[in-house]
Design a protein around this motif. Structure first.
Motif, short mmCIF file in Angstrom:
data_model
loop_
_atom_site.label_atom_id
_atom_site.label_comp_id
_atom_site.label_asym_id
_atom_site.label_seq_id
_atom_site.Cartn_x
_atom_site.Cartn_y
_atom_site.Cartn_z
N ASP A 245 0.89 -1.16 -0.10
CA ASP A 245 0.03 -0.07 0.13
C ASP A 245 0.92 1.12 -0.14
O ASP A 245 1.55 1.41 0.85
CB ASP A 245 -0.96 0.16 1.32
N MET A 246 0.89 1.96 -1.20
CA MET A 246 1.94 3.02 -1.48
C MET A 246 1.27 4.25 -0.91
O MET A 246 0.15 4.70 -1.67
CB MET A 246 2.47 2.93 -2.69
N GLN A 247 2.10 5.31 -0.18
CA GLN A 247 1.70 6.73 0.00
C GLN A 247 2.71 7.50 -0.51
O GLN A 247 3.70 7.43 -0.06
CB GLN A 247 1.39 6.86 1.47
N ILE A 248 2.69 8.45 -1.40
CA ILE A 248 3.58 9.44 -1.88
C ILE A 248 3.65 10.78 -0.86
O ILE A 248 2.53 11.29 -0.90
CB ILE A 248 3.40 9.82 -3.33
N VAL A 249 4.74 11.10 0.06
CA VAL A 249 4.65 12.04 0.79
C VAL A 249 5.89 12.64 0.73
O VAL A 249 7.03 12.08 0.39
CB VAL A 249 4.49 11.69 2.15
N PRO A 250 6.18 13.76 1.53
CA PRO A 250 7.75 14.46 1.26
C PRO A 250 8.58 13.61 2.02
O PRO A 250 7.87 12.83 3.02
CB PRO A 250 7.33 15.80 1.94
N TYR A 251 9.89 13.25 1.83
CA TYR A 251 10.59 12.63 2.59
C TYR A 251 10.56 12.72 4.15
O TYR A 251 10.49 11.66 4.70
CB TYR A 251 12.15 12.65 2.23
N THR A 252 10.72 14.01 4.77
CA THR A 252 10.73 13.98 6.05
C THR A 252 9.20 13.50 6.68
O THR A 252 9.32 13.05 7.89
CB THR A 252 11.12 15.60 6.63
N ARG A 253 8.38 13.77 6.10
CA ARG A 253 6.97 13.26 6.67
C ARG A 253 6.95 11.86 6.49
O ARG A 253 6.20 11.21 7.21
CB ARG A 253 5.77 13.77 5.55
N SER A 254 7.64 11.22 5.57
CA SER A 254 7.54 9.61 5.61
C SER A 254 8.23 9.27 6.74
O SER A 254 7.66 8.27 7.25
CB SER A 254 8.14 9.28 4.11
N ILE A 255 9.42 9.64 7.25
CA ILE A 255 10.05 9.23 8.61
C ILE A 255 8.87 9.45 9.61
O ILE A 255 8.85 8.49 10.30
CB ILE A 255 11.24 10.11 8.61
N GLY A 256 8.31 10.72 9.72
CA GLY A 256 7.38 10.99 10.60
C GLY A 256 6.43 9.96 10.96
O GLY A 256 6.27 9.46 11.95
N LEU A 257 5.91 9.49 9.74
CA LEU A 257 4.91 8.60 9.53
C LEU A 257 5.16 7.33 10.22
O LEU A 257 4.48 6.57 11.04
CB LEU A 257 4.13 8.43 8.15
N VAL A 258 6.44 6.85 9.88
CA VAL A 258 6.83 5.50 10.49
C VAL A 258 7.16 5.69 11.92
O VAL A 258 6.78 4.76 12.59
CB VAL A 258 8.19 5.09 9.77
N GLN A 259 7.81 6.69 12.25
CA GLN A 259 7.94 6.86 13.96
C GLN A 259 7.00 7.01 14.69
O GLN A 259 6.71 6.39 15.83
CB GLN A 259 8.59 8.18 14.08
N ARG A 260 5.91 7.39 14.08
CA ARG A 260 4.53 7.34 14.98
C ARG A 260 3.69 6.19 14.60
O ARG A 260 2.58 5.86 15.16
CB ARG A 260 3.76 8.60 14.01
N GLY A 261 4.16 5.14 13.81
CA GLY A 261 3.63 4.01 13.60
C GLY A 261 2.41 3.84 12.79
O GLY A 261 1.47 3.31 12.53
N GLU A 262 2.06 5.10 11.91
CA GLU A 262 1.02 5.42 11.03
C GLU A 262 1.40 4.82 9.29
O GLU A 262 0.39 4.41 8.64
CB GLU A 262 0.82 6.95 11.03
N ALA A 263 2.77 4.25 9.28
CA ALA A 263 3.04 3.69 8.24
C ALA A 263 4.19 2.69 8.80
O ALA A 263 4.71 2.92 9.91
CB ALA A 263 3.98 4.67 7.14
N ASP A 264 4.28 1.56 8.14
CA ASP A 264 5.11 0.46 8.39
C ASP A 264 6.53 0.67 8.00
O ASP A 264 7.43 0.03 8.65
CB ASP A 264 4.73 -0.90 7.91
N ALA A 265 6.86 1.53 7.08
CA ALA A 265 8.13 1.38 6.47
C ALA A 265 8.16 2.78 5.41
O ALA A 265 7.38 3.13 5.03
CB ALA A 265 8.62 0.07 5.73
N TRP A 266 9.51 3.30 5.36
CA TRP A 266 9.62 4.49 4.39
C TRP A 266 10.84 4.03 3.55
O TRP A 266 11.75 3.25 3.82
CB TRP A 266 9.82 5.77 5.03
#
Length: 241
Positions: free
Chosen positions: A62-83
């Motif tokens: 399941d792919m989500q395109i976001v700015p790079y720093t936001r992709s890291i934040g999503l993973v750190q908050r558990g809102e994404a599984d990986a960047w």
């Protein structure tokens, strides 16, 4: 209490443990756009590699395109599984790094052609820019004077007006910036270093299970030489020699 009660309790506990250990049926991937690697339409080298890793194991991307720093934040908050497209140990909190890299970046410097060829001494004494969050100072020795940018749109004018000496980025992004120049001969692209690229996984039960699967599958695919045709199809350097 009856034996039946304790047996029911034990079976319930066992079921919960097994459920917690189950491999997820999907992986929530977050990524910025990278030229011919992560295209917004789901095409690109990285997407092809990731599909080969996960989908034969029953895990859908399941792919989500976001700015790079936001992709890291999503993973750190558990809102994404990986960047996608992290350098090794680039982030230390809330992240699990696998053993295997999946690709590599050729890092290049863009400058006016009149500037010195960027060896280590020249870079140490120069004014540098790169995109926010890329942390090149951690991987290339001696980068002392640098600023981070939020967008690439103004890089050529910054070079033209001598506000900076070198712009550092992965080569495809450097060449994309250069494509916008009215006179490309005014500029020089110099290759600096090749850095392995990793997937950064969330430090959660889902993320750890997916990271374990990723390492298992990467070991299998590299041993089978199954990834080489993907890199050849995209005309990219094969990073597992």
């Amino acid at each position: 209490m009856s034996r039946g009660f304790w047996l029911a309790l034990l079976l319930s506990f066992t079921a919960c443990v097994q459920a917690g250990d189950e491999l997820p049926t999907n992986i929530r991937m977050a990524s910025d756009v990278w030229v011919d690697r992560i295209n917004a339409d789901g095409t690109g080298l990285s997407w092809d590699v990731l599909r080969l890793i996960f989908e034969p194991a029953g895990v859908k991307l399941d792919m989500q395109i976001v700015p790079y720093t936001r992709s890291i934040g999503l993973v750190q908050r558990g809102e994404a599984d990986a960047w996608v497209a992290s350098y090794q140990n680039e982030v230390s909190e809330g992240v699990v790094y696998p053993t295997w890299h999946y690709d590599s970046d050729l890092i290049s410097a863009l400058s006016l052609a009149s500037k010195p060829v960027p060896d280590q001494k020249a870079l140490a004494e120069s004014r540098l820019v790169w995109m926010r969050g890329y942390e090149y100072q951690r991987y290339i020795p001696g980068l002392n004077h640098y600023n981070e940018l939020l967008r690439r749109g103004g890089i050529l004018p910054m070079l033209d007006h001598n506000h900076v000496d070198y712009y550092i980025d992965a080569q495809p992004e450097v060449l994309e910036v250069l494509d916008a120049a009215s006179d490309p001969s005014k500029y020089r692209v110099a290759d600096l270093i090749r850095l392995p690229l990793y997937i950064g996984f969330a430090d959660t039960s889902r993320g750890r299970a997916l990271a374990k699967l990723y390492d298992q599958r990467m070991a299998e695919l590299v041993a089978q030489d199954a990834l080489r045709p993907v890199f050849e199809r995209w005309g990219q350097h094969y990073p597992f020699e």
